[in-house]
Design an enzyme around this catalytic site. Structure first.
Site, PDB file in Angstrom:
ATOM      1  CB  CYS A   2     -20.876 -11.979  21.456  1.00  0.00           C
ATOM      2  SG  CYS A   2     -21.002 -13.370  20.299  1.00  0.00           S
ATOM      3  CD  GLU A 114     -14.268  -9.353  20.819  1.00  0.00           C
ATOM      4  OE1 GLU A 114     -14.173  -8.492  19.904  1.00  0.00           O
ATOM      5  OE2 GLU A 114     -15.328  -9.625  21.412  1.00  0.00           O
TER       6      GLU A 114
END
Length: 271
Positions: A2, A114
């Site tokens: 993350c 992402e």
């Protein structure tokens, strides 16, 4: 992993969602659609109030710095590298194990960004045989629009170069726990591109469903093996993902337009 996420909910809304008992209006943060490491972020934690006579933990919404600095660090310079802790090893890594045992938090988000990492492309990059491709970013969020509650850790660090009454004498920092990305089909997948989170990246933030918030935040739970049982991924089929503009790749860009869903991957990007 993350490395970026979006957090636009107001503190008043978060207080209702997480049943917050204490938060300071002066710590309110503006909506952030491109949260990057070292930024200040919201975290939910259960902890006794400072200087309170009652030692009972109180659920608080606190402003922390993203990038954990272990209490034993001589300087805070390594914080930017401590934005993630792996669920598989968090209980044994020196930088995280003490926080895992006693200082756990929930980091609320709308969802996370992402960038596609194809297996073949990644292997070639590691070997230095291929230039880094222009990767397509995706926004990942709960399919029902609920809060994305990321499992996190927090830590206190004392800057010994400053006097006790200095406003920056104490740092409170945090890290997001990650786990293996889901291989099951997404609840809502883009028309073209990845069908599962693992098709985008091999890691994902560990999302906690509401039924696990109290157990995760409970500071009285300190048994490592007991705590490790909480590190299971959420049920499959809760997430959706869609392509967004590569503008999110630049940390200087920040606005709701970053969350706009594209019809498909941008031309010239991987996937």
């Amino acid at each position: 992993m993350c490395g970026r996420y979006a957090a636009s909910r107001r503190p008043e809304d978060l207080a209702g969602i997480f049943e917050i008992e204490k938060w300071e209006p002066q710590e309110a943060l503006d909506p952030d659609y491109n949260v990057a490491p070292t930024k200040e972020v919201y975290a939910v934690l259960d902890r006794p109030l400072k200087d309170a006579e009652d030692p009972k933990p109180v659920r608080q919404l606190r402003k922390l710095k993203w990038g954990l600095v272990p209490s034993w660090s001589k300087t805070p310079e390594g914080g930017a590298r401590m934005i993630n802790a792996r669920a598989e090893t968090v209980h044994e890594k020196p930088s995280f194990r003490r926080a895992f045992a006693t200082r756990r938090c929930v980091i609320p988000a709308d969802g996370y960004y992402e960038w596609v990492t194809g297996t073949g492309e990644r292997d070639l990059e590691v070997e230095g045989k291929k230039k880094r491709p222009r990767k397509q970013p995706y926004f990942v969020l709960p399919a029902d629009g609920s809060v994305f509650a990321m499992a996190g850790l927090y830590e206190f660090w004392r800057d010994r170069t400053l006097p006790d009454d200095h406003p920056r004498a104490w740092w409170v920092t945090c890290s997001v726990i990650t786990t293996e990305a889901e291989t099951a089909p997404l609840a809502v997948a883009p028309e073209e591109g990845p069908r599962a989170l693992a098709d985008i990246h091999p890691r994902m933030p560990l999302m906690l469903t509401p039924d696990r918030w109290d157990s995760w935040l409970d500071p009285s739970r300190t048994d490592v093996e007991d705590l490790r049982s909480l590190l299971v991924p959420p049920p499959e089929g809760l997430m959706r993902a869609y392509p967004v503009s590569i503008a999110v790749s630049n940390v200087r860009n920040n606005g709701p337009e970053l969350l706009k869903e594209l019809e498909g991957p941008e031309e010239g990007t991987l996937f």
